[in-house]
Design a protein around this motif. Structure first.
Motif, PDB file in Angstrom:
ATOM      1  N   ALA A 176       0.860  -1.176   0.000  1.00 47.85           N
ATOM      2  CA  ALA A 176       0.000   0.000   0.000  1.00 47.85           C
ATOM      3  C   ALA A 176       0.898   1.229   0.000  1.00 47.85           C
ATOM      4  CB  ALA A 176      -0.915   0.011   1.228  1.00 47.85           C
ATOM      5  N   GLY A 226      -0.856  -0.379   7.077  1.00 51.26           N
ATOM      6  CA  GLY A 226       0.177  -0.473   6.042  1.00 51.26           C
ATOM      7  C   GLY A 226       0.517  -1.938   5.852  1.00 51.26           C
ATOM      8  N   GLU A 253       2.044 -11.706   4.350  1.00 49.61           N
ATOM      9  CA  GLU A 253       1.696 -10.289   4.410  1.00 49.61           C
ATOM     10  C   GLU A 253       1.674  -9.847   5.867  1.00 49.61           C
ATOM     11  OE1 GLU A 253      -1.910  -9.627   2.256  1.00 49.61           O
ATOM     12  OE2 GLU A 253      -0.882  -9.642   0.308  1.00 49.61           O
ATOM     13  N   TYR A 303       0.561  -6.881   8.305  1.00 48.83           N
ATOM     14  CA  TYR A 303      -0.326  -5.718   8.387  1.00 48.83           C
ATOM     15  C   TYR A 303       0.077  -4.878   9.597  1.00 48.83           C
ATOM     16  CZ  TYR A 303      -2.904  -8.839   5.327  1.00 48.83           C
ATOM     17  OH  TYR A 303      -3.255  -9.695   4.314  1.00 48.83           O
ATOM     18  N   GLY A 335      -0.519   2.084  10.021  1.00 48.21           N
ATOM     19  CA  GLY A 335      -0.210   2.744   8.768  1.00 48.21           C
ATOM     20  C   GLY A 335       0.737   3.921   8.823  1.00 48.21           C
TER      21      GLY A 335
END
Length: 252
Positions: A15, A23, A91, A93, A96
């Motif tokens: 992202a 993010g 992934e 997470y 952000g």
């Protein structure tokens, strides 16, 4: 960590960098799960990330080898071949914030991953046979879509609509060529077609190809738009016309 070029471990942001709720740092390739396991501190101490089932999500912290906590995260483990790249994919997470995401990415790179080149995840999906070239191009078109029509067109292409149509056309051309070669090589065993039948079939194929070419030009317009100028003398209504076409007050 040493990785072969085929399946080399890569990492990238999933992202854009900036302040947001979440993010994403994405890993793909041989050793993705093992690398993530080295830097992941699960909330459940008994959990071993390297042994969890595929397509599961786990909560914990990312920490440096020295034990410094970088962020509280969710980690998703997806094992080959049921992944976007058909390789092991992890992934992470993060929160952000720019610093949080960057620190996790830097740690992943320090631990042995290589920064992915632009589009490399999709390139691997293509090379590993998960998507064809038309679908790979559609991924970029979908990301860059500037209109609803462009988005819908890219999504159809990503779903294989164009690929299936091209495959059907290719099969028809191969069938035509095979019939001609069979008549030349085995005239006694194959019932010949008339010249007019052959010409008619070729005309149909040419028409289909021309329609494809016309469609590609329309698709380019949907993707890129059309440069347009409203030209006229002062105070004749150019701004009013523009606002009417856009259905919003863009120009005063």
């Amino acid at each position: 960590m040493e990785c072969d070029k085929n399946g080399e471990l890569i990492a990238a942001l999933g992202a854009p960098v900036g302040e947001a709720a979440i993010g994403i740092v994405r890993l793909s390739g041989r050793g993705a799960v093992e690398l993530a396991a080295r830097i992941f501190r699960p909330r459940r101490p008994a959990l071993k990330l390297s042994e969890v089932p595929s397509h599961t999500v786990h909560v914990g912290f990312i920490a440096t080898p020295e034990g410094k906590l970088l962020d509280e995260v969710l980690v998703s483990v997806m094992r080959a071949p049921r992944t976007y790249t058909r390789e092991d994919v992890v992934e992470i997470y993060c929160h952000g914030g720019v610093i949080s995401v960057r620190s996790v990415l830097d740690l992943v790179l320090h631990e042995g991953a290589r920064l992915a080149e632009p589009g490399e995840f999709t390139k691997r999906a293509f090379l590993n046979g998960r998507i064809d070239l038309a679908q790979a191009e559609a991924v970029l078109d979908l990301i860059r879509a500037r209109s609803e029509a462009g988005r819908e067109l890219a999504l159809q292409q990503l779903g294989g609509t164009l690929s299936r149509a091209v495959a059907e056309l290719r099969a028809q051309i191969k069938d035509l060529l095979a019939g001609i070669e069979a008549e030349l090589d085995f005239p006694e065993d194959v019932e010949p077609r008339t010249k007019e039948e052959r010409k008619q079939k070729i005309r149909i194929l040419i028409e289909k190809i021309q329609n494809f070419l016309k469609g590609s030009e329309v698709g380019r317009i949907y993707r890129e738009g059309v440069a347009t100028a409203l030209v006229g003398k002062p105070n004749v209504g150019k701004s009013t016309l523009l606002n009417l076409l856009l259905d919003e007050e863009r120009a005063l």
